[in-house]
Design a protein around this motif. Structure first.
Motif, PDB file in Angstrom:
ATOM      1  N   THR A   1      53.820 -44.200  72.572  1.00  0.00           N
ATOM      2  CA  THR A   1      54.220 -43.487  73.489  1.00  0.00           C
ATOM      3  C   THR A   1      55.328 -42.957  72.689  1.00  0.00           C
ATOM      4  OG1 THR A   1      54.672 -45.188  75.115  1.00  0.00           O
ATOM      5  CG2 THR A   1      56.938 -43.265  74.601  1.00  0.00           C
ATOM      6  N   ASP A   2      55.465 -43.226  70.859  1.00  0.00           N
ATOM      7  CA  ASP A   2      55.514 -42.298  69.891  1.00  0.00           C
ATOM      8  C   ASP A   2      55.647 -41.793  69.162  1.00  0.00           C
ATOM      9  OD1 ASP A   2      58.853 -44.152  71.371  1.00  0.00           O
ATOM     10  OD2 ASP A   2      57.454 -45.864  69.825  1.00  0.00           O
ATOM     11  N   ILE A   3      54.050 -41.834  69.344  1.00  0.00           N
ATOM     12  CA  ILE A   3      53.172 -40.989  68.591  1.00  0.00           C
ATOM     13  C   ILE A   3      53.104 -39.220  69.158  1.00  0.00           C
ATOM     14  CG2 ILE A   3      50.652 -40.918  67.221  1.00  0.00           C
ATOM     15  CD1 ILE A   3      50.797 -43.860  67.112  1.00  0.00           C
ATOM     16  N   LEU A   4      52.535 -39.781  70.441  1.00  0.00           N
ATOM     17  CA  LEU A   4      52.647 -38.503  71.387  1.00  0.00           C
ATOM     18  C   LEU A   4      54.054 -37.795  71.281  1.00  0.00           C
ATOM     19  CD1 LEU A   4      50.697 -40.351  74.218  1.00  0.00           C
ATOM     20  CD2 LEU A   4      49.630 -38.851  72.957  1.00  0.00           C
ATOM     21  N   ALA A   5      55.011 -38.279  71.322  1.00  0.00           N
ATOM     22  CA  ALA A   5      56.353 -37.621  71.208  1.00  0.00           C
ATOM     23  C   ALA A   5      56.168 -37.514  70.159  1.00  0.00           C
ATOM     24  CB  ALA A   5      57.088 -38.403  71.342  1.00  0.00           C
ATOM     25  N   ALA A   6      55.992 -37.775  69.478  1.00  0.00           N
ATOM     26  CA  ALA A   6      55.825 -36.525  67.743  1.00  0.00           C
ATOM     27  C   ALA A   6      55.266 -35.522  67.259  1.00  0.00           C
ATOM     28  CB  ALA A   6      55.575 -38.001  66.249  1.00  0.00           C
ATOM     29  N   LEU A   7      54.395 -36.014  67.893  1.00  0.00           N
ATOM     30  CA  LEU A   7      53.209 -34.739  68.749  1.00  0.00           C
ATOM     31  C   LEU A   7      54.091 -33.651  69.653  1.00  0.00           C
ATOM     32  CD1 LEU A   7      50.023 -36.574  68.510  1.00  0.00           C
ATOM     33  CD2 LEU A   7      50.111 -35.511  66.875  1.00  0.00           C
TER      34      LEU A   7
ATOM     35  N   SER B   1      66.522 -40.428  71.623  1.00  0.00           N
ATOM     36  CA  SER B   1      66.415 -40.350  70.744  1.00  0.00           C
ATOM     37  C   SER B   1      65.694 -38.527  70.105  1.00  0.00           C
ATOM     38  CB  SER B   1      65.405 -42.058  69.527  1.00  0.00           C
ATOM     39  OG  SER B   1      65.951 -42.647  69.635  1.00  0.00           O
ATOM     40  N   ILE B   2      64.796 -39.068  70.748  1.00  0.00           N
ATOM     41  CA  ILE B   2      63.906 -37.190  70.825  1.00  0.00           C
ATOM     42  C   ILE B   2      64.696 -36.363  71.302  1.00  0.00           C
ATOM     43  CG2 ILE B   2      61.854 -36.029  72.116  1.00  0.00           C
ATOM     44  CD1 ILE B   2      61.116 -38.346  70.384  1.00  0.00           C
ATOM     45  N   ALA B   3      65.595 -36.877  71.841  1.00  0.00           N
ATOM     46  CA  ALA B   3      66.704 -35.282  72.500  1.00  0.00           C
ATOM     47  C   ALA B   3      67.277 -35.162  71.825  1.00  0.00           C
ATOM     48  CB  ALA B   3      67.376 -36.056  74.022  1.00  0.00           C
ATOM     49  N   ILE B   4      67.837 -36.232  70.683  1.00  0.00           N
ATOM     50  CA  ILE B   4      69.065 -35.895  69.721  1.00  0.00           C
ATOM     51  C   ILE B   4      68.125 -35.351  68.709  1.00  0.00           C
ATOM     52  CG2 ILE B   4      71.063 -37.417  70.311  1.00  0.00           C
ATOM     53  CD1 ILE B   4      69.816 -39.572  68.327  1.00  0.00           C
ATOM     54  N   LEU B   5      67.356 -35.637  67.954  1.00  0.00           N
ATOM     55  CA  LEU B   5      66.782 -34.730  66.947  1.00  0.00           C
ATOM     56  C   LEU B   5      65.915 -33.374  67.488  1.00  0.00           C
ATOM     57  CD1 LEU B   5      64.247 -34.736  64.847  1.00  0.00           C
ATOM     58  CD2 LEU B   5      62.075 -36.493  66.176  1.00  0.00           C
ATOM     59  N   ARG B   6      65.124 -32.860  68.919  1.00  0.00           N
ATOM     60  CA  ARG B   6      65.029 -32.001  69.692  1.00  0.00           C
ATOM     61  C   ARG B   6      66.151 -31.084  69.154  1.00  0.00           C
ATOM     62  NH1 ARG B   6      63.441 -31.126  74.881  1.00  0.00           N
ATOM     63  NH2 ARG B   6      63.318 -29.795  74.202  1.00  0.00           N
ATOM     64  N   ALA B   7      67.819 -31.583  69.199  1.00  0.00           N
ATOM     65  CA  ALA B   7      68.609 -30.785  69.727  1.00  0.00           C
ATOM     66  C   ALA B   7      69.013 -30.325  68.033  1.00  0.00           C
ATOM     67  CB  ALA B   7      69.930 -31.106  70.642  1.00  0.00           C
ATOM     68  N   GLU B   8      68.465 -31.210  67.104  1.00  0.00           N
ATOM     69  CA  GLU B   8      69.392 -31.146  65.803  1.00  0.00           C
ATOM     70  C   GLU B   8      68.051 -29.708  65.039  1.00  0.00           C
ATOM     71  OE1 GLU B   8      72.023 -31.532  63.176  1.00  0.00           O
ATOM     72  OE2 GLU B   8      71.973 -32.283  65.099  1.00  0.00           O
ATOM     73  N   LEU B   9      66.657 -29.850  65.474  1.00  0.00           N
ATOM     74  CA  LEU B   9      65.870 -28.865  64.921  1.00  0.00           C
ATOM     75  C   LEU B   9      66.528 -27.837  65.767  1.00  0.00           C
ATOM     76  CD1 LEU B   9      62.412 -31.008  65.072  1.00  0.00           C
ATOM     77  CD2 LEU B   9      63.981 -29.991  63.200  1.00  0.00           C
ATOM     78  N   ILE B  10      66.638 -28.009  66.784  1.00  0.00           N
ATOM     79  CA  ILE B  10      66.636 -26.290  67.720  1.00  0.00           C
ATOM     80  C   ILE B  10      68.066 -25.525  66.582  1.00  0.00           C
ATOM     81  CG2 ILE B  10      68.426 -24.905  69.063  1.00  0.00           C
ATOM     82  CD1 ILE B  10      66.430 -27.308  71.159  1.00  0.00           C
ATOM     83  N   LYS B  11      68.864 -26.345  66.626  1.00  0.00           N
ATOM     84  CA  LYS B  11      69.997 -26.128  64.953  1.00  0.00           C
ATOM     85  C   LYS B  11      70.087 -25.454  64.273  1.00  0.00           C
ATOM     86  CE  LYS B  11      73.443 -29.459  67.243  1.00  0.00           C
ATOM     87  NZ  LYS B  11      74.330 -30.157  66.516  1.00  0.00           N
ATOM     88  N   ALA B  12      68.822 -26.250  63.190  1.00  0.00           N
ATOM     89  CA  ALA B  12      68.122 -25.590  61.950  1.00  0.00           C
ATOM     90  C   ALA B  12      67.984 -24.666  62.763  1.00  0.00           C
ATOM     91  CB  ALA B  12      67.696 -26.872  61.845  1.00  0.00           C
ATOM     92  N   GLN B  13      66.823 -24.275  63.325  1.00  0.00           N
ATOM     93  CA  GLN B  13      65.946 -22.890  64.112  1.00  0.00           C
ATOM     94  C   GLN B  13      67.386 -21.717  63.784  1.00  0.00           C
ATOM     95  OE1 GLN B  13      64.158 -23.726  67.939  1.00  0.00           O
ATOM     96  NE2 GLN B  13      62.212 -23.760  66.661  1.00  0.00           N
ATOM     97  N   ASP B  14      68.285 -22.039  64.960  1.00  0.00           N
ATOM     98  CA  ASP B  14      69.328 -20.912  64.213  1.00  0.00           C
ATOM     99  C   ASP B  14      70.062 -20.445  63.533  1.00  0.00           C
ATOM    100  OD1 ASP B  14      70.980 -19.230  66.095  1.00  0.00           O
ATOM    101  OD2 ASP B  14      72.502 -20.155  65.724  1.00  0.00           O
TER     102      ASP B  14
ATOM    103  N   ALA C   1      62.308 -40.109  59.546  1.00  0.00           N
ATOM    104  CA  ALA C   1      62.290 -39.557  60.520  1.00  0.00           C
ATOM    105  C   ALA C   1      61.187 -41.010  61.388  1.00  0.00           C
ATOM    106  CB  ALA C   1      62.862 -38.644  61.514  1.00  0.00           C
ATOM    107  N   THR C   2      62.888 -41.483  62.345  1.00  0.00           N
ATOM    108  CA  THR C   2      61.800 -43.305  62.615  1.00  0.00           C
ATOM    109  C   THR C   2      62.100 -42.763  64.691  1.00  0.00           C
ATOM    110  OG1 THR C   2      62.752 -44.478  60.849  1.00  0.00           O
ATOM    111  CG2 THR C   2      62.076 -45.437  63.496  1.00  0.00           C
ATOM    112  N   LEU C   3      61.100 -42.694  65.222  1.00  0.00           N
ATOM    113  CA  LEU C   3      61.101 -43.183  66.626  1.00  0.00           C
ATOM    114  C   LEU C   3      60.458 -44.476  66.990  1.00  0.00           C
ATOM    115  CD1 LEU C   3      59.416 -39.848  67.417  1.00  0.00           C
ATOM    116  CD2 LEU C   3      61.389 -40.250  67.317  1.00  0.00           C
ATOM    117  N   GLY C   4      61.206 -44.617  68.217  1.00  0.00           N
ATOM    118  CA  GLY C   4      60.456 -45.969  69.135  1.00  0.00           C
ATOM    119  C   GLY C   4      61.406 -47.148  68.401  1.00  0.00           C
ATOM    120  N   ALA C   5      61.498 -48.577  68.797  1.00  0.00           N
ATOM    121  CA  ALA C   5      62.203 -49.144  68.834  1.00  0.00           C
ATOM    122  C   ALA C   5      63.685 -49.394  67.671  1.00  0.00           C
ATOM    123  CB  ALA C   5      62.430 -50.529  68.988  1.00  0.00           C
TER     124      ALA C   5
END
Length: 406
Positions: free
Chosen positions: A246-252, A193-206, A173-177
């Protein structure tokens, strides 16, 4: 001694003829770096016919049987490990037909398998091999929110089946520019970027939860969610290329929210977040020491490896991804510069051998020279980190695969 070592190596393999695959090999080096303890002076390493290391120790304690083919060197180390690369998907020609590391048709494509695009006969694979690199973690590169899968291979063989160790190692995966699209396409901002990543992970959880339910209520197979399901279940980590804080903290935050394994890649500004990274027990595959300080990596430092080491953050060095010919660097040189910027020799060597193997989860097979492990060895005619030294021989799985001084 360097000239003598080359002569002995050449005589051992003959003119252009490799040591037979079934041969038992002995390596005798003035200095043997095992990456599992202190260097051994006048060291001997025995590799049996199965390609596994049989014994390691000083020549005074390890006798070389007469039936073994003996190779001599000034210095010997474990075969080098490139902790992140795109070699084999990206080729040396830098033309569309050999640039398979990034599919740009969609921002999230975890279903793309590295094994389906890897070219074991790629010239760059051979180039790395001749410079002592015996194992690479390669696959889909940075440039999309999720670009695809990575894998771990040995730098030998003519086909993927000959080379592969781990067919699906991580999801990249990639975060940032570098994850942002242009021309009004999605994603256009970091938050998106974070929103669509989280949304996809939620789908994967389900999807994962339903797959474990009654058989008649399980959803139809979906390759994308199957791949991300392995991340959700903790079977493979999410490899996130992120350079700015910013992006490292988002990944965490994403890793904490979904309780997934995270490996940071690049991490140019990680020296500002060592406490957070250590507390989260997140390993770092650090950018090449000599990477260009541009874009999101503009604040990178050649001292970051030593900062992470002192802070107790596990890390490995990488050749990384380059957008220009020849698409790769050489971890040997990156480690050498890191050794001049705060790391000791042993620490720098570990960053491309033992520590890299641990982060990649292959330390039971490679990374150190110990009995029972794969017979992967790099031979040198001098200090491996000295620019004037050469790789005089490379052994992978007990086979001499290179004998040309590089």
């Amino acid at each position: 001694m360097a000239t003598f070592a080359r002569i002995l190596l050449a005589s051992a393999i003959g003119a252009g003829l490799a040591v037979p695959a079934s041969a038992q090999i002995a390596v005798r080096a003035e200095t043997l770096h095992t990456s599992a303890g202190v260097p051994i002076t006048d060291g001997v390493l025995l590799i049996d016919a199965s390609g596994k290391i049989e014994r390691v120790g000083p020549a005074s304690q390890v006798r070389i049987p007469e039936s073994y083919k003996t190779l001599q060197a000034k210095v010997a180390t474990p075969g080098l490990i490139d902790a992140h690369s795109v070699v084999g998907l990206a080729g040396a020609l830098n033309q569309p037909h050999d640039q398979m590391q990034l599919e740009s048709s969609a921002p999230i494509q975890p279903e793309l398998r590295a094994i389906d695009a890897y070219n074991a006969r790629e010239t760059l694979v051979e180039w790395l091999r001749t410079h002592g690199v015996t194992t690479i973690h390669t696959g889909h590169g940075p440039g999309a929110v999720i670009s695809g899968q990575t894998m771990i291979v040995k730098t030998r063989g003519d086909e993927i089946d000959d080379a592969v160790i781990v067919p699906e190692a991580m999801i990249a995966a990639t975060l940032g520019a570098d994850s942002l699209a242009s021309g009004g396409k999605v994603p256009g901002t970091r938050a998106k970027s974070i929103a669509i990543l989280r949304a996809e992970l939620i789908k994967a959880q389900d999807y994962t939860a339903k797959q474990s339910g009654p058989e008649d209520k399980r959803p139809a197979r979906e390759l994308r969610l199957e791949a991300l399901g392995r991340v959700i279940r903790g079977e493979v980590p999410l490899l996130v290329t992120a350079n700015r804080t910013t992006d490292i903290l988002a990944a965490l935050r994403v890793a904490q929210e979904f309780k997934i394994r995270l490996v940071l890649d690049g991490a140019a500004e990680s020296y500002l977040l060592t406490d957070r990274l250590k507390a989260a027990n997140v390993p770092v595959i650090l950018h090449p020491t000599m990477a260009r300080a541009v874009g999101d990596a503009e604040n990178m430092s050649m001292e970051t490896a030593s900062v992470l080491r002192k802070a107790g953050v596990p890390f490995a060095l990488q050749a990384g991804y380059e957008g220009y010919v020849p698409k790769t660097r050489l971890v040997l040189f990156e480690a050498a510069v890191a050794a001049a910027r705060g790391l000791s020799f042993d620490q720098a060597l570990a960053s491309i051998t033992a520590d890299a193997a641990r982060i990649l989860g292959i330390d039971k097979r490679v990374g150190t020279l110990e009995a029972g492990k794969d017979g992967d060895v790099a031979l040198f005619d001098g200090d491996p980190f000295e620019y004037t030294s050469h790789v005089t021989g490379v052994i992978i799985d007990g086979r001499l695969v290179s004998d040309t001084a590089q």
